[in-house]
Design an enzyme around this catalytic site. Structure first.
Site, PDB file in Angstrom:
ATOM      1  N   ASP A 277      -1.716  -6.653   5.999  1.00 45.67           N
ATOM      2  CA  ASP A 277      -1.218  -6.419   7.361  1.00 45.67           C
ATOM      3  C   ASP A 277      -0.374  -7.603   7.836  1.00 45.67           C
ATOM      4  OD1 ASP A 277      -0.834  -5.042   9.678  1.00 45.67           O
ATOM      5  OD2 ASP A 277      -2.800  -5.508  10.545  1.00 45.67           O
ATOM      6  N   ASN A 325      -0.139   5.678   9.876  1.00 47.45           N
ATOM      7  CA  ASN A 325       1.183   5.031   9.864  1.00 47.45           C
ATOM      8  C   ASN A 325       2.332   6.030   9.951  1.00 47.45           C
ATOM      9  OD1 ASN A 325       0.077   2.401   7.603  1.00 47.45           O
ATOM     10  ND2 ASN A 325       0.342   2.317   9.821  1.00 47.45           N
TER      11      ASN A 325
HETATM   12  C1  IPE Z   1      -3.538  -0.956   8.387  1.00 50.71           C
HETATM   13  O1  IPE Z   1      -2.677  -1.716   9.135  1.00 50.71           O
HETATM   14  C2  IPE Z   1      -2.756  -0.152   7.418  1.00 50.71           C
HETATM   15  C3  IPE Z   1      -2.066  -0.887   6.397  1.00 50.71           C
HETATM   16  C4  IPE Z   1      -2.113  -2.174   6.206  1.00 50.71           C
HETATM   17  C5  IPE Z   1      -1.305  -0.091   5.479  1.00 50.71           C
HETATM   18  P1  IPE Z   1      -2.104  -1.196  10.509  1.00 50.71           P
HETATM   19  O2  IPE Z   1      -1.231  -2.268  10.992  1.00 50.71           O
HETATM   20  O3  IPE Z   1      -1.529   0.141  10.343  1.00 50.71           O
HETATM   21  O4  IPE Z   1      -3.433  -1.047  11.363  1.00 50.71           O
HETATM   22  P2  IPE Z   1      -3.674  -1.310  12.916  1.00 50.71           P
HETATM   23  O5  IPE Z   1      -2.729  -0.477  13.651  1.00 50.71           O
HETATM   24  O6  IPE Z   1      -3.428  -2.763  13.132  1.00 50.71           O
HETATM   25  O7  IPE Z   1      -5.101  -0.950  13.104  1.00 50.71           O
HETATM   26  C1  IPE Z   2       1.347  -3.761   7.190  1.00 48.24           C
HETATM   27  O1  IPE Z   2       2.153  -4.476   8.052  1.00 48.24           O
HETATM   28  C2  IPE Z   2       2.157  -2.866   6.297  1.00 48.24           C
HETATM   29  C3  IPE Z   2       2.063  -1.442   6.617  1.00 48.24           C
HETATM   30  C4  IPE Z   2       1.319  -0.916   7.542  1.00 48.24           C
HETATM   31  C5  IPE Z   2       2.875  -0.579   5.806  1.00 48.24           C
HETATM   32  P1  IPE Z   2       2.519  -3.889   9.468  1.00 48.24           P
HETATM   33  O2  IPE Z   2       3.737  -3.077   9.336  1.00 48.24           O
HETATM   34  O3  IPE Z   2       1.335  -3.217  10.056  1.00 48.24           O
HETATM   35  O4  IPE Z   2       2.841  -5.229  10.218  1.00 48.24           O
HETATM   36  P2  IPE Z   2       2.425  -5.602  11.699  1.00 48.24           P
HETATM   37  O5  IPE Z   2       0.946  -5.402  11.815  1.00 48.24           O
HETATM   38  O6  IPE Z   2       3.188  -4.708  12.613  1.00 48.24           O
HETATM   39  O7  IPE Z   2       2.829  -7.024  11.827  1.00 48.24           O
HETATM   40 MG    MG Z   3      -0.240  -3.863  11.269  1.00 47.67          MG
END
Ligand code: IPE
Ligand code: IPE
Ligand code: MG
Length: 486
Positions: A277, A325
């Site tokens: 993340d 997502n």
């Molecule tokens: C979890 O991260 C999913 C992935 C890393 C693929 P998110 O960024 O989607 O989760 P939340 O929204 O912080 O819970």
């Molecule tokens: C995790 O990084 C990757 C995916 C969910 C694909 P994020 O895209 O959630 O990055 P932040 O949390 O917005 O920084």
């Molecule tokens: Mg994230």
């Protein structure tokens, strides 16, 4: 302490075949230890093996196993005289040395055996010739006294130090005309060379004290060495101050002991799962588009795969895209899907070379046809490999449970329910790491992580460092996983 596995190590083909043959018998006699390893010998004792030092101890007509080290012809004759049923596990490489020694003697040459005169293998070779000289060092070779001889034949104990064999031959060649097949077996040579190449500060050789090739591995190392033959000995090693420990094993050391010892030394999780993340925030902080954060994240994942391989982690699962997502802007989602397809294509060679099995968990029906095709192609291509890289794409822990429930027929138990999950044969994650400072599970591996250990770090995924990874592993290694017990 970093624990590095030295390759190649351990069981050679000769020992492997001898042990396999021996394990198929029970309640038999065995002349000498089948191989010089206490774990193997104990296992055979449990099968009713009786180990003897001489055939006189074997009652007439009984079955007797000859050890991998080979025996001299008078032992064979005695076995015949006593009507013993012989099972011969002599290593083929040793048998070849016997044949060579016999042929040399047949031509009237004086035979010199390079090796340790007290070792049963050397005794067997000497017995083949009737009379032979044994030299164990260059100094002994200098002192060798064969009055009136100008030409000699030289053979070698198969597990001797290849370097020492070379030095002894040099001395003998200076003093005599030498015909020779003196050569250490390939397995011993390869294991010795791998140890010579190791440049860490200590080496642990796993194997028994009476195993000649095990001791040899200690001798050829250029760093501090330790030897351990049992888990008790491994547990009592004093490794304080060691930063890089190489681990190897002798040719008669069972691989399951090796694995257990390494596991103990590292307490490395078998299965690490990562919630990668923080890509978006990493990009935003740098004034870049979120998509660039995902590209940087993909590069990081590539590095982490290497770190896992070096540390012997067998399964790595990464959360790449959640069922939630999909609600992100179309552009980001499309970019991510394209990135996944590109990665799978470009990583194909690496997966095959490194013998990594790729698999996907998640809702396959959500993927575009072209991405799914890539996924299935790589899954099929790598299906037989041992280490596993599992990508969670369009994955949700709740979705996985619901998908399973919808396929379940009849009542289930926790164990039979597991069969309906996306990757039922993969053990539950031991350690789940989440980057970017969020302290939540976000629907990841809900069923599987019931007893996983968690590690949270503030590092954004593209900034996740090897040092931080090691901190996670160290934290894991110190934890007491009671799993509901006391
Ligand atoms: C979890 O991260 C999913 C992935 C890393 C693929 P998110 O960024 O989607 O989760 P939340 O929204 O912080 O819970
Ligand atoms: C995790 O990084 C990757 C995916 C969910 C694909 P994020 O895209 O959630 O990055 P932040 O949390 O917005 O920084
Ligand atoms: Mg994230």
């Amino acid at each position: 302490m970093k624990v590095e596995i030295i390759e190649p190590h351990g069981l050679c083909a000769g020992v492997n075949a001898a042990v396999a043959k021996a394990l198929s018998l029970k309640n038999v006699y065995c002349l000498h230890e089948l191989v010089h390893n206490e774990i193997v010998v104990d296992e055979l004792k449990a099968l009713g093996y009786r180990f003897v030092d001489s055939l006189e101890e074997v009652p007439e007509g009984e079955r007797v196993v000859f050890s991998a080290h080979g025996v001299s012809p008078d032992v064979r004759r005695l076995a015949e005289k006593r009507s013993l049923k012989v099972v011969d596990t002599t290593c083929p490489f040793v048998a070849k040395v016997h044949r060579a020694a016999k042929a040399f003697a047949g031509k009237g040459l004086d035979v010199v055996v390079i090796g340790d005169g007290r070792h049963v293998e050397v005794k067997g070779i000497v017995g083949e010739v009737g009379k032979a000289s044994v030299v164990g060092s260059a100094e002994e070779a200098e002192k060798l006294h064969l009055p009136g001889k100008t030409e000699i034949a030289v053979v070698s104990q198969t597990t001797f130090d290849a370097g020492e064999v070379g030095r002894i031959l040099e001395v003998l060649r200076r003093r005599y005309r030498v015909v020779s097949t003196a050569e250490v077996c390939t397995a011993s040579k390869d294991r010795q060379e791998a140890v010579r190449r190791f440049d860490g500060d200590a080496l642990l050789v796993l194997g028994s004290a009476n195993s000649s090739n095990t001791r040899r591995l200690c001798e050829v190392a250029s760093c501090r060495t330790f030897r351990a033959g049992t888990m008790d000995e491994v547990r009592s090693l004093d490794l304080r101050g060691v930063e890089r420990l190489g681990v190897t094993s002798g040719a008669s050391t069972p691989e399951r002991f090796f694995d257990e010892a390494v596991k103990f030394l590292r307490n490395v999780p078998r299965h690490v799962a990562i919630i990668m993340d923080g890509n978006g925030r990493w990009a935003t902080e740098r004034g870049k588009k979120r998509g660039e954060g995902h590209i940087a994240g993909a590069k990081k994942l590539d590095e982490v795969l290497g770190w896992c391989a070096e540390r012997g982690i067998r399964y790595l699962t990464v959360y790449a895209f959640s069922t939630e997502n999909w609600k992100r802007p179309r552009e980001e989602v499309d970019g991510l899907m394209k990135l996944f397809a590109r990665m799978l294509k470009s990583k194909t060679g690496d997966f095959v070379r490194n013998r990594v099995r790729f698999r996907m968990i998640g809702r396959r029906g959500d993927l575009s046809r072209s991405l799914l095709k890539e996924v299935e192609r790589l899954e099929k291509l790598t299906a037989s490999f041992e280490r596993e890289f599992i990508a969670a794409i369009s994955y949700g822990g709740r979705a996985e449970i619901i998908d399973a429930v919808n396929r379940v027929k009849g009542p289930v138990t926790e164990e039979t329910f597991r069969e309906y999950l996306y990757a039922p044969d993969v053990p539950d994650p031991d350690l789940v790491i989440r980057t970017s400072g969020e302290l939540r599970v976000s629907n990841f591996l809900l069923w599987e992580s019931a007893y996983s250990e968690y590690y949270f770090t503030d590092a954004l995924w593209p900034d996740f460092s090897e040092a931080e990874f090691d901190r996670a592993l160290e934290s894991y290694a110190r934890r007491n996983r009671r799993k509901g017990g006391v």
